[in-house]
Design a protein around this motif. Structure first.
Motif, mmCIF file in Angstrom:
data_model
loop_
_atom_site.group_PDB
_atom_site.id
_atom_site.type_symbol
_atom_site.label_atom_id
_atom_site.label_comp_id
_atom_site.label_asym_id
_atom_site.label_seq_id
_atom_site.Cartn_x
_atom_site.Cartn_y
_atom_site.Cartn_z
ATOM 1 N N UNK A 437 0.807 -1.224 0.000
ATOM 2 C CA UNK A 437 0.000 0.000 0.000
ATOM 3 C C UNK A 437 0.837 1.269 0.000
ATOM 4 N N UNK A 438 2.102 1.156 0.427
ATOM 5 C CA UNK A 438 2.979 2.331 0.444
ATOM 6 C C UNK A 438 3.939 2.338 -0.747
ATOM 7 N N UNK A 439 3.616 1.583 -1.791
ATOM 8 C CA UNK A 439 4.450 1.588 -2.993
ATOM 9 C C UNK A 439 4.576 3.018 -3.508
ATOM 10 N N UNK A 440 5.697 3.333 -4.129
ATOM 11 C CA UNK A 440 5.966 4.693 -4.603
ATOM 12 C C UNK A 440 4.820 5.224 -5.465
ATOM 13 N N UNK A 441 4.296 6.389 -5.088
ATOM 14 C CA UNK A 441 3.191 7.018 -5.806
ATOM 15 C C UNK A 441 3.580 7.364 -7.248
ATOM 16 N N UNK A 442 4.848 7.674 -7.453
ATOM 17 C CA UNK A 442 5.287 8.120 -8.771
ATOM 18 C C UNK A 442 5.935 7.048 -9.620
ATOM 19 N N UNK A 443 5.653 5.770 -9.328
ATOM 20 C CA UNK A 443 6.303 4.692 -10.075
ATOM 21 C C UNK A 443 6.042 4.796 -11.579
ATOM 22 N N UNK A 444 4.796 5.036 -11.955
ATOM 23 C CA UNK A 444 4.448 5.122 -13.376
ATOM 24 C C UNK A 444 5.218 6.255 -14.056
ATOM 25 N N UNK A 445 5.259 7.408 -13.402
ATOM 26 C CA UNK A 445 5.989 8.556 -13.947
ATOM 27 C C UNK A 445 7.482 8.249 -14.043
ATOM 28 N N UNK A 446 8.037 7.660 -12.997
ATOM 29 C CA UNK A 446 9.468 7.357 -12.983
ATOM 30 C C UNK A 446 9.856 6.403 -14.106
#
Length: 493
Positions: A437-446
């Motif tokens: 649940x705390x996976x990086x919010x910006x993974x898709x952007x990164x």
């Protein structure tokens, strides 16, 4: 009678020694390791394990001695460390709700105060994360796609490299500015020129704070905040830097407030100001200016530090492995050519480049100790009991270098992400963005930034070290793990 006679004959030194023994025994009994709690090295009274290194290599050695779930003590605070893919997956994925909260980290709490997205909990965290996720997608895809933002910025970045005309230069803040401009365009509604000294100062202050935050001396503050807040040290620099950064963000918000048109939202700040009006009757959701400033700090840091550091590691590895750089360029030339920019539709046709980027992320090991978490409830992990409120650290480095998951864990090899036919293959143990649940919010952007920036740079340049200045593969451990400062040549192709 015996005790009375003993007390009467004790001098000041004797009383001092007696008091010290009582305090030591009190500390030992108060901090006795609970039954079934994860094992760990012996702790010094009062101090705990403050003399144990805080780097991921030390943690790896401790895991070899005490097992994949072990504990340390900082002052009176007990901390549990989780190592290896199997146990990290158990904690973050299989026990999805057991380790979802954030602890109070004194070093950061002075500034973040449990607000924003990264360090908040409960109802406020859920509302702020959901809002950020929704509106980052809206401004990233609804009006101008994030991909377009990155493509435009890739041109600016390549032009900045080109202006160096093959001379030796340090790419640190050119890359950091370029990457940061993507999230800046989304949250502020505009980018910053690479010559903008005010924004350069912002990036330098943030970088210094992130590097200092990971040092052993700074982390002493977390063990003894009541004492160290009055003493000089790197923790004071971290706090001063963040205060200056917050002033920068506050000016951006004030400018938005002056120009705000609720019927024409331009960016994240504008829609947040509108949400503040809507949520006046729900103060627990935290939509106010103070929380907005911390959300902006969270988004800018998350959208800048890890991707820009990964790209710098990418350049370091390409200089160390020129034959791999040549193979990436050959794939770029074959699939894209030189007449147009790379786009995300190219990625499925570029398995080798994709594998190289993933291997850079794996070996770069940007957040080796993960982001601190806290047991949200009493739970059991690896056969050990972990009480609610216990500080937890999932050692992501141990996953990225797990010898049971990777053929040659400490060797840079794109083949880790290629099958027998040379096609890209996903790996379950690839967790640079953490999980759960705390996976990086910006993974898709990164992921988009890394592919588009990296492939654009290698499409237009060949990177080589300055004579006698081959960059080190040993990084600098701050809150993140970054390359040492280096210079290089960017030779136009």
């Amino acid at each position: 009678m015996i005790f009375q006679a003993l007390f009467e004959c004790m001098d000041f030194t004797g009383w001092l020694f007696f008091s010290f023994v009582v305090l030591v025994l009190t500390d030992v009994f108060r901090n006795w390791r609970p039954h079934s709690f994860p094992p760990g090295p012996w702790a010094v009274p009062f101090l705990g394990n403050v003399f144990t290194g805080v780097d991921f290599k030390t943690m790896e050695k401790l895991a070899q001695v005490y097992g994949p779930v072990f504990s340390l003590r900082r002052g009176s605070e007990r901390m549990v460390f989780i190592s290896g893919y199997k146990m990290v997956k158990e904690a973050l994925v299989n026990q999805l709700d057991s380790f979802v909260d954030r602890p109070v980290i004194p070093l950061f709490h002075v500034i973040f105060k449990g607000l924003g997205i990264a360090l908040s909990n409960g109802y406020l965290w859920k509302k702020q994360r959901k809002f950020a996720n929704t509106h980052l997608r809206y401004f990233g895809e609804g009006q101008k796609s994030l991909e377009k933002y990155i493509e435009v910025e890739s041109n600016f970045l390549c032009e900045a490299f080109n202006e160096e005309q093959g001379r030796p230069f340090n790419p640190h803040y050119i890359i950091t500015n370029g990457v940061s401009n993507i999230i800046s365009s989304v949250v502020f509604g505009h980018r910053f020129e690479y010559s903008d000294q005010r924004f350069r100062k912002f990036l330098e202050l943030d970088n210094e704070a992130i590097v200092l935050a990971g040092s052993a001396q700074t982390q002493l503050y977390d063990a003894f905040p009541g004492l160290l807040k009055y003493l000089p040290g790197p923790h004071q620099t971290v706090h001063a830097n963040y205060k200056e950064i917050t002033i920068f963000l506050k000016k951006e918000v004030e400018k938005h407030q002056e120009e705000w048109n609720p019927d024409d939202p331009r960016d994240y700040i504008d829609v947040y100001l509108a949400e503040m009006e809507k949520k006046k009757e729900d103060p627990q959701a935290g939509f106010n200016i103070e929380t907005l400033l911390i959300c902006l700090l969270d988004l800018i840091e998350a959208g800048t530090e890890t991707s820009s550091t990964t790209l710098r590691w990418g350049l370091v590895y390409m200089m160390h492995y020129p034959e791999i750089q040549e193979k990436v360029q050959a794939e770029i030339d074959r699939v894209i050519g030189q007449s147009r920019q790379p786009n995300m539709a190219d990625r499925p046709n570029m398995p080798y480049t994709d594998a190289v980027i993933h291997e850079i992320q794996r070996m770069g090991n940007i957040v080796p100790l993960g982001f601190p978490k806290m047991a949200s409830k009493d739970t059991t992990l690896g056969g050990y009991f972990i009480p609610k409120g216990t500080f937890i650290s999932t050692i992501l480095a141990s996953v990225l270098f797990d010898k049971n998951e990777w053929a040659t864990p400490h060797v840079f090899s794109p083949e880790h992400f290629l099958d027998s036919e040379g096609q890209f293959r996903r790996r379950d143990a690839f967790l640079p963005f953490s999980a759960g649940k705390r996976v990086c919010l910006g993974e898709h952007l990164a992921r988009m930034e890394l592919f588009l920036f990296f492939s654009s740079l290698l499409q237009r340049f060949t990177f080589s070290p300055v004579t006698g200045e081959m960059p080190s593969l040993e990084g600098v451990l701050g809150f993140t793990y970054s390359p040492e400062e280096f210079r290089m040549h960017a030779l136009p192709r």
